[in-house]
Design a protein around this motif. Structure first.
Motif, PDB file in Angstrom:
ATOM      1  N   VAL A   7       0.857  -1.175  -0.167  1.00  8.46           N
ATOM      2  CA  VAL A   7      -0.059  -0.065   0.037  1.00  8.46           C
ATOM      3  C   VAL A   7       0.805   1.239  -0.097  1.00  8.46           C
ATOM      4  CG1 VAL A   7      -1.786   1.324   1.442  1.00  8.46           C
ATOM      5  CG2 VAL A   7      -2.059  -1.017   1.111  1.00  8.46           C
ATOM      6  N   ALA A   8       2.032   1.387   0.868  1.00  4.42           N
ATOM      7  CA  ALA A   8       2.752   2.576   0.691  1.00  4.42           C
ATOM      8  C   ALA A   8       3.500   2.710  -0.398  1.00  4.42           C
ATOM      9  CB  ALA A   8       3.764   2.263   1.926  1.00  4.42           C
ATOM     10  N   GLN A   9       4.126   1.643  -1.087  1.00  3.17           N
ATOM     11  CA  GLN A   9       4.773   1.642  -2.441  1.00  3.17           C
ATOM     12  C   GLN A   9       3.708   2.313  -3.331  1.00  3.17           C
ATOM     13  OE1 GLN A   9       6.100  -2.427  -3.021  1.00  3.17           O
ATOM     14  NE2 GLN A   9       7.734  -2.167  -1.514  1.00  3.17           N
ATOM     15  N   ALA A  10       2.656   1.873  -3.451  1.00  5.93           N
ATOM     16  CA  ALA A  10       1.614   2.126  -4.504  1.00  5.93           C
ATOM     17  C   ALA A  10       1.281   3.562  -4.256  1.00  5.93           C
ATOM     18  CB  ALA A  10      -0.008   1.310  -4.292  1.00  5.93           C
ATOM     19  N   LEU A  11       1.108   4.264  -2.927  1.00  9.31           N
ATOM     20  CA  LEU A  11       0.720   5.479  -2.705  1.00  9.31           C
ATOM     21  C   LEU A  11       1.982   6.398  -3.187  1.00  9.31           C
ATOM     22  CD1 LEU A  11      -1.194   7.663  -1.409  1.00  9.31           C
ATOM     23  CD2 LEU A  11      -0.010   7.220   0.792  1.00  9.31           C
ATOM     24  N   VAL A  12       3.054   6.021  -2.879  1.00  6.32           N
ATOM     25  CA  VAL A  12       4.286   7.074  -3.279  1.00  6.32           C
ATOM     26  C   VAL A  12       4.298   7.033  -4.845  1.00  6.32           C
ATOM     27  CG1 VAL A  12       6.479   7.083  -3.423  1.00  6.32           C
ATOM     28  CG2 VAL A  12       5.406   6.523  -1.363  1.00  6.32           C
ATOM     29  N   ARG A  13       4.004   5.669  -5.455  1.00  9.80           N
ATOM     30  CA  ARG A  13       4.001   5.727  -7.088  1.00  9.80           C
ATOM     31  C   ARG A  13       2.823   6.612  -7.471  1.00  9.80           C
ATOM     32  NH1 ARG A  13       4.796   0.123 -10.494  1.00  9.80           N
ATOM     33  NH2 ARG A  13       6.804   0.283  -9.271  1.00  9.80           N
ATOM     34  N   PHE A  14       1.835   6.481  -6.951  1.00  9.96           N
ATOM     35  CA  PHE A  14       0.466   7.241  -7.375  1.00  9.96           C
ATOM     36  C   PHE A  14       0.789   8.868  -7.192  1.00  9.96           C
ATOM     37  CE2 PHE A  14      -3.179   9.656  -6.106  1.00  9.96           C
ATOM     38  CZ  PHE A  14      -3.966   9.460  -7.200  1.00  9.96           C
ATOM     39  N   ALA A  43       8.648   0.927   8.204  1.00 11.80           N
ATOM     40  CA  ALA A  43       8.662  -0.236   7.323  1.00 11.80           C
ATOM     41  C   ALA A  43       7.522  -0.203   6.018  1.00 11.80           C
ATOM     42  CB  ALA A  43       8.311  -1.263   8.202  1.00 11.80           C
ATOM     43  N   GLY A  44       6.709   0.976   6.129  1.00 11.00           N
ATOM     44  CA  GLY A  44       5.892   1.038   5.170  1.00 11.00           C
ATOM     45  C   GLY A  44       6.188   2.400   4.320  1.00 11.00           C
ATOM     46  N   ILE A  45       5.892   3.566   4.709  1.00 10.33           N
ATOM     47  CA  ILE A  45       6.066   4.653   3.860  1.00 10.33           C
ATOM     48  C   ILE A  45       7.809   4.959   3.787  1.00 10.33           C
ATOM     49  CG2 ILE A  45       6.093   7.349   3.525  1.00 10.33           C
ATOM     50  CD1 ILE A  45       3.490   6.098   2.875  1.00 10.33           C
ATOM     51  N   GLY A  46       8.324   4.695   4.617  1.00  9.77           N
ATOM     52  CA  GLY A  46       9.743   4.790   4.737  1.00  9.77           C
ATOM     53  C   GLY A  46      10.412   3.680   3.823  1.00  9.77           C
ATOM     54  N   GLN A  47      10.283   2.522   3.761  1.00 10.76           N
ATOM     55  CA  GLN A  47      10.561   1.590   2.618  1.00 10.76           C
ATOM     56  C   GLN A  47      10.206   1.866   1.285  1.00 10.76           C
ATOM     57  OE1 GLN A  47       8.898  -0.962   0.705  1.00 10.76           O
ATOM     58  NE2 GLN A  47      11.005  -1.654   0.099  1.00 10.76           N
ATOM     59  N   ALA A  48       8.970   2.477   1.171  1.00 12.20           N
ATOM     60  CA  ALA A  48       8.389   2.632  -0.129  1.00 12.20           C
ATOM     61  C   ALA A  48       9.383   4.009  -0.821  1.00 12.20           C
ATOM     62  CB  ALA A  48       6.883   3.302  -0.037  1.00 12.20           C
ATOM     63  N   PRO A 157      -6.201  -2.454   1.775  1.00 10.64           N
ATOM     64  CA  PRO A 157      -5.655  -1.836   0.466  1.00 10.64           C
ATOM     65  C   PRO A 157      -6.260  -1.288  -0.682  1.00 10.64           C
ATOM     66  CG  PRO A 157      -4.704  -4.141   1.196  1.00 10.64           C
ATOM     67  CD  PRO A 157      -5.988  -3.762   2.211  1.00 10.64           C
ATOM     68  N   GLU A 158      -7.426  -1.993  -0.945  1.00 15.03           N
ATOM     69  CA  GLU A 158      -8.290  -1.327  -1.918  1.00 15.03           C
ATOM     70  C   GLU A 158      -9.092  -0.263  -1.793  1.00 15.03           C
ATOM     71  OE1 GLU A 158     -10.608  -5.037  -0.340  1.00 15.03           O
ATOM     72  OE2 GLU A 158      -8.606  -4.164  -0.391  1.00 15.03           O
ATOM     73  N   ALA A 159      -9.114   0.259  -0.498  1.00 14.90           N
ATOM     74  CA  ALA A 159      -9.554   1.521   0.042  1.00 14.90           C
ATOM     75  C   ALA A 159      -8.497   2.793  -0.454  1.00 14.90           C
ATOM     76  CB  ALA A 159      -9.816   1.661   1.485  1.00 14.90           C
ATOM     77  N   LEU A 160      -7.434   2.525  -0.693  1.00 17.55           N
ATOM     78  CA  LEU A 160      -6.373   3.625  -1.036  1.00 17.55           C
ATOM     79  C   LEU A 160      -7.034   4.061  -2.259  1.00 17.55           C
ATOM     80  CD1 LEU A 160      -3.769   4.914  -0.763  1.00 17.55           C
ATOM     81  CD2 LEU A 160      -2.615   3.025  -2.168  1.00 17.55           C
ATOM     82  N   ILE A 161      -7.333   3.260  -3.373  1.00 11.84           N
ATOM     83  CA  ILE A 161      -7.696   3.968  -4.463  1.00 11.84           C
ATOM     84  C   ILE A 161      -8.613   5.192  -4.459  1.00 11.84           C
ATOM     85  CG2 ILE A 161      -8.559   3.718  -6.909  1.00 11.84           C
ATOM     86  CD1 ILE A 161      -7.480   0.829  -6.932  1.00 11.84           C
ATOM     87  N   ASP A 187       0.060  -1.891   9.744  1.00 12.27           N
ATOM     88  CA  ASP A 187       0.217  -2.973   9.093  1.00 12.27           C
ATOM     89  C   ASP A 187      -0.423  -2.847   7.771  1.00 12.27           C
ATOM     90  OD1 ASP A 187      -2.481  -2.304  10.055  1.00 12.27           O
ATOM     91  OD2 ASP A 187      -2.889  -4.373  10.547  1.00 12.27           O
ATOM     92  N   VAL A 188      -1.335  -2.006   7.367  1.00  9.41           N
ATOM     93  CA  VAL A 188      -1.854  -1.974   5.993  1.00  9.41           C
ATOM     94  C   VAL A 188      -0.609  -1.343   5.000  1.00  9.41           C
ATOM     95  CG1 VAL A 188      -3.457  -0.699   4.540  1.00  9.41           C
ATOM     96  CG2 VAL A 188      -4.193  -1.640   6.917  1.00  9.41           C
ATOM     97  N   GLN A 189      -0.047  -0.424   5.719  1.00 12.84           N
ATOM     98  CA  GLN A 189       1.132   0.409   4.868  1.00 12.84           C
ATOM     99  C   GLN A 189       2.031  -0.975   4.277  1.00 12.84           C
ATOM    100  OE1 GLN A 189       3.522   3.390   6.478  1.00 12.84           O
ATOM    101  NE2 GLN A 189       2.177   3.659   8.048  1.00 12.84           N
ATOM    102  N   ALA A 190       2.360  -1.925   4.968  1.00 13.01           N
ATOM    103  CA  ALA A 190       3.211  -3.146   4.415  1.00 13.01           C
ATOM    104  C   ALA A 190       2.637  -4.169   3.697  1.00 13.01           C
ATOM    105  CB  ALA A 190       3.838  -3.548   5.715  1.00 13.01           C
TER     106      ALA A 190
END
Length: 618
Positions: A7-14, A43-48, A157-161, A187-190
């Motif tokens: 989810v974090a990787q998807a948000l940063v890419r979006f 571990a979420g946004i930081g890793q992303a 995760p699908e709520a991010l869109i 937990d959702v971030q990862a």
């Protein structure tokens, strides 16, 4: 087709694929992310951010300050580009609240990405979790709801869109924009998900310029033609619309004077014949006299706050208002005739509809010249070897700057002095945040401005009270090698509130930085605090002028510097002749209705006299 990402990787890419466009010019919506990492986001946004390296990252030192830096960047970018801010859960998240309030009040976009507690609740409570017995889904991040223009918690995760799309829409909307919060459970971030590829396609959000309604425009034209003494009040909306040229043409063709709010100062250069200076409690005598005698107030891109209206006492009871504003909420204030439209479009349409209509008015020219003489007196330096007053510091700086310099301030006594006295030379030279008047804004905001306007001299002007609130981002300026020009005015206390305290009968209690005396009061010697040494310990080169002559050299040195530099100056208390002019309009601060102390009783008499002039425009 899909791509598997967290989810974090998807948000940063979006976010990296989002753009805004206005008048055919396209730019990225989110150009960088600020962050302080903790267990709730590392571990979420930081890793992303490591994984998706097309998003630049800035390391902050205080969460509130990171929001201020993002807001400074957004303001300098005319709200067309913004920054994101990521924090951990708990105190990292709640530290965002003040900055979020500032952004939303000032209609400036910033994306907040606080970590949140576990959506799956494997253990209850986790570290830093607030447990609410009657509501299991509440977390401390809910503090951000009232200060956000959009808030969502991405618990799946699908709520991010839909959440990410809504966030981008609000950030790019000139009416809705402000702080936008996406709370991200750690937990959702990862968590991984198969994302549709079209979610990451480049997307451009058109920043609309709504044109005025025909009926509202006709009513506005009739109001302007019927008025004999109209006054324009220009606010920050003129700048964000890029409507300075349209305002100048409207004022020149109609012959109308233009007063400015704190956010609007600079829409006309100070020496333009239609500019009459600041309006309201911190305004000029010229502008406030025109407001008191005006028979039509034309607000353009202004929220008409109490400092602008002198708490409802500045205008005659029968004076009508015409408000040009992109927000219907603000356009209808003061029971105004509304002209709901983009400021540039509204001014252009109104100018064309008025044709050759003009009010020939030169009666303010003498008053404006007299105010400039008063400014000269405040800036004057009888003795170059004396310690400078605060207004003399501004006067020396006035001799050094040109149209490229940017001055940043937010709170204390400086906003009043600057609004009254500063001679603004360009549309974006004057950057005073006065919607929230937040102490501690200046240093981080200056960093944001430096990132948005590289190569321009950027000055953060702060008093000792403001410096002590939030000096931490000095370290960021040093780390990023940004040529911040910090001016610290040491006057050993809260000067603005000290003066207000005296005026309302509170006798300056608790406003001086002094040792506690034997009677329990703070009337002992000044505290032996060396803020210059503190700034040096954070990495700044510090200059210590002691006289006005030294100050000239120090400010010139700082302006030419390519490394972050501080000018630390002890100021002298100004007298009634050399100091700034007193307030030219009232401001409502209620005074104790009963008191045994003569100072409070006298202040209440003065308050009762002023409050009788307050009126509602219906």
């Amino acid at each position: 087709m899909s791509v598997r990402l967290t989810v974090a990787q998807a948000l940063v890419r979006f976010l990296a694929a989002q753009h805004t466009e206005r008048d055919g010019v396209r730019q990225r919506l989110i150009t960088a992310t600020w962050g302080i990492f903790g267990h709730g986001n590392v571990a979420g946004i930081g890793q992303a951010l490591v994984e998706e390296q097309h998003m630049p990252f800035h390391q902050g030192r205080n969460e509130q300050a990171m929001v201020h830096a993002a807001v400074g960047y957004a303001r300098q970018s005319n709200r067309l580009s913004a920054h994101a801010v990521t924090t951990s859960i708990g105190p990292g998240a709640t530290n965002l609240v003040t900055g979020a309030a500032l952004a939303t009040i000032n209609h400036l976009p910033v994306l907040l990405l606080p970590g949140d507690t576990f959506a799956t609740r494997p253990a209850d409570p986790v570290l830093q979790q607030l447990q609410v017995p009657y509501a299991g889904e509440v977390s401390v991040n809910d503090c951000l709801r009232p200060v956000s223009r959009y808030f969502d918690r991405v618990s799946r995760p699908e709520a991010l869109i839909p959440a990410a799309l809504a966030a981008a829409r609000v950030l790019a909307d000139p009416v809705e924009t402000g702080a936008v919060t996406l709370a991200l459970p750690q937990d959702v971030q990862a968590e991984a998900y198969d994302w549709p590829e079209e979610f990451f396609a480049e997307r451009t959000w058109h920043v609309r310029r709504p044109r005025p309604d025909t009926a509202e425009l006709d009513a506005a034209v009739r109001a302007v033609k019927a008025a004999r003494r109209p006054l324009i009040i220009a606010g920050g909306g003129v700048k964000y619309s890029g409507a300075e040229d349209a305002l100048r043409e409207f004022a020149e063709r109609t012959g109308l004077p233009v007063a400015t709010t704190q956010a609007g100062k600079g829409v006309l250069p100070y020496d333009h014949h239609c500019d009459v200076g600041g309006i309201g409690h911190t305004g000029t005598d010229t502008a406030n006299t025109l407001a008191r005698t005006g028979d039509l107030i034309i607000g353009v891109g202004t929220r008409l706050t109490d400092f602008t209206t002198a708490s409802g006492t500045l205008f005659r009871p029968d004076t009508p208002f015409l408000n040009l504003n992109i927000s219907g909420f603000d356009a209808h204030k003061q029971a105004a005739l509304p002209l709901v439209a983009d400021a540039r479009e509204a001014l252009t349409a109104l100018t064309e509809a008025l044709g050759g209509h003009r009010r020939s008015r030169a009666e303010w020219s003498h008053s404006k010249a007299a105010w400039q003489e008063r400014t000269d007196a405040a800036y004057a330096v009888p003795d170059e070897d004396a310690r400078p007053t605060q207004t003399q510091v501004l006067g020396v700086l006035d001799t050094l700057v040109d149209t490229g310099d940017i001055l940043i301030n937010a709170a204390g006594s400086l906003p009043g002095d600057l609004h009254k006295l500063w001679r603004t030379r360009s549309r974006d030279q004057y950057h005073v945040e006065y919607g929230y008047s937040c102490m501690g804004y200046e240093i981080p905001a200056a960093i944001g401005v430096l990132l948005a306007a590289p190569g321009r001299p950027v000055w953060a002007l702060v008093g000792d009270g403001t410096y002590l609130m939030n000096p931490t981002e000095i370290v960021t300026a040093v780390q990023e090698r940004l040529p911040l020009k910090l001016v610290i005015l040491q006057n050993h206390g809260y000067a603005s509130i000290g003066g207000l305290s005296e005026a309302v009968g509170a006798e300056r209690y608790g406003t001086d930085y002094r040792h506690r005396a034997g009677d329990g009061s703070f009337t002992g010697p000044p505290l032996p605090v060396d803020l210059g040494a503190n700034a040096a310990s954070l990495g700044l080169r510090v200059l210590r002028p002691r006289t006005v002559r030294d100050l000239r050299e120090a400010l010139a040195d700082a302006r030419a510097a390519t490394d972050p530099t501080c000018v630390y100056v002890e100021t002298e208390t100004a007298d009634s002749v050399s100091g700034p002019p007193p307030a030219q309009a009232w401001w409502d601060v209620p005074v104790a209705e009963t008191s045994t102390r003569p100072s409070a009783a006298k202040a209440r008499e003065e308050y009762d006299r002023h409050v009788t002039a307050r009126r509602r425009h219906l």
